[in-house]
Design an enzyme around this catalytic site. Structure first.
Site: not given
Ligand code: NAD
Length: 246
Positions: A62, A154, A141, A11, A187, A156-157, A13
């Protein structure tokens, strides 16, 4: 510092994953991004990494599909010489109060956030055994530590990811592979852009450092965990949350 190493950032991107990819690329790692969609964001991240002089490739994958992840990992072995760094970052939210949460939304979040990490660790198991070194970083998280209203699925995961991290760390330690989890707070990414201004203000007020984090805060920690300076750290969960979950 990471010159010539192959890093997979799931993920990667956009958001936190993109920033981790860029940070590792700045330090010489080649970047490989499995993502569920290859979008303009993906192309931008790839070209930004390549501009830093490293190889950068993305493939549709995926993470919740064991077969798709196996195919990706087999390709990494055949075409690119395997994987040195794995960052399990791909994640989704499907928030809702327990009384309204559908089975489908529970399963989808577990499948992407938790099983996705298993799929990669499992399919790269032999890769890491053979290399006798490696780094695995799982993006958990703070809600995996503390729970959160509206996030039974979320949290739980993300809590499951912590158990996975510690077990993988124990199993692979003898092969000099470390496995750690990062527990970000709030974030600024597309994931948190979805919050209403009121909820966002509430969160900001509850963070001792007084601001939401930025993706680079997490990327700096990921880089440290990949660096030689972190070679004696494994099975650890490190919060990066402005003090939120103290
Ligand atoms: P985001 O939604 O900006 O990016 C998530 C990326 O994962 C995207 O590129 C999406 O296309 C990809 N993705 C989603 N489902 C997918 C799948 N089944 N297979 C492959 N790729 C997939 O999210 P983010 O905020 O950058 O979060 C990144 C990670 O950090 C996540 O695991 C999120 O749970 C964790 N996180 C984020 C925060 C926050 O506040 N943003 C806080 C704690 C944890």
């Amino acid at each position: 510092m990471l010159k010539g190493l192959n890093a997979v950032v799931t993920g990667g991107s956009r958001g936190i994953g993109r920033e981790i990819a860029l940070k590792l690329a700045q330090n010489g790692a080649n970047i490989f991004i499995p993502d569920i969609v290859i979008s303009e964001n993906t192309e931008q991240t790839l070209s930004d990494c390549r501009a830093l002089g490293v190889q950068a490739e993305a493939m549709v994958c995926d993470v919740s599909s064991f077969e798709a992840v196996k195919e990706f990992c087999d390709r990494m072995a055949k075409e690119f010489g395997g994987v040195d760094i794995l960052v399990n970052n791909a994640g989704i939210t499907r928030d809702g109060l327990l009384g309204r949460m559908s089975e489908e939304n529970f399963d989808a979040v577990i499948a992407t956030n938790l099983k996705g990490a298993f799929n990669f660790c499992r399919n790269l198991y032999r890769n890491f055994l053979g290399r006798k070194s490696g780094r695995i970083i799982n993006i958990s998280s703070v809600v995996g530590l503390n729970g959160n209203i509206g996030q039974v699925n979320y949290s739980a995961a993300k809590a499951g990811l912590i158990g996975l991290t510690k077990s993988v760390a124990k199993e692979l330690a003898a092969r000099n592979v470390t496995c750690n989890a990062i527990a970000p707070g709030f974030i600024q990414t597309a994931m948190t852009d979805a919050l209403t201004p009121e909820v966002r203000a509430q969160y900001e007020a509850s963070i001792p450092l007084g601001r939401l984090g930025i993706p680079e805060d997490i990327a700096n920690l990921a880089l440290f965990l990949c660096s030689p300076s972190a070679s004696y750290i494994t099975g650890e969960v490190i919060r990066c949350d402005g003090g939120l979950a103290m």
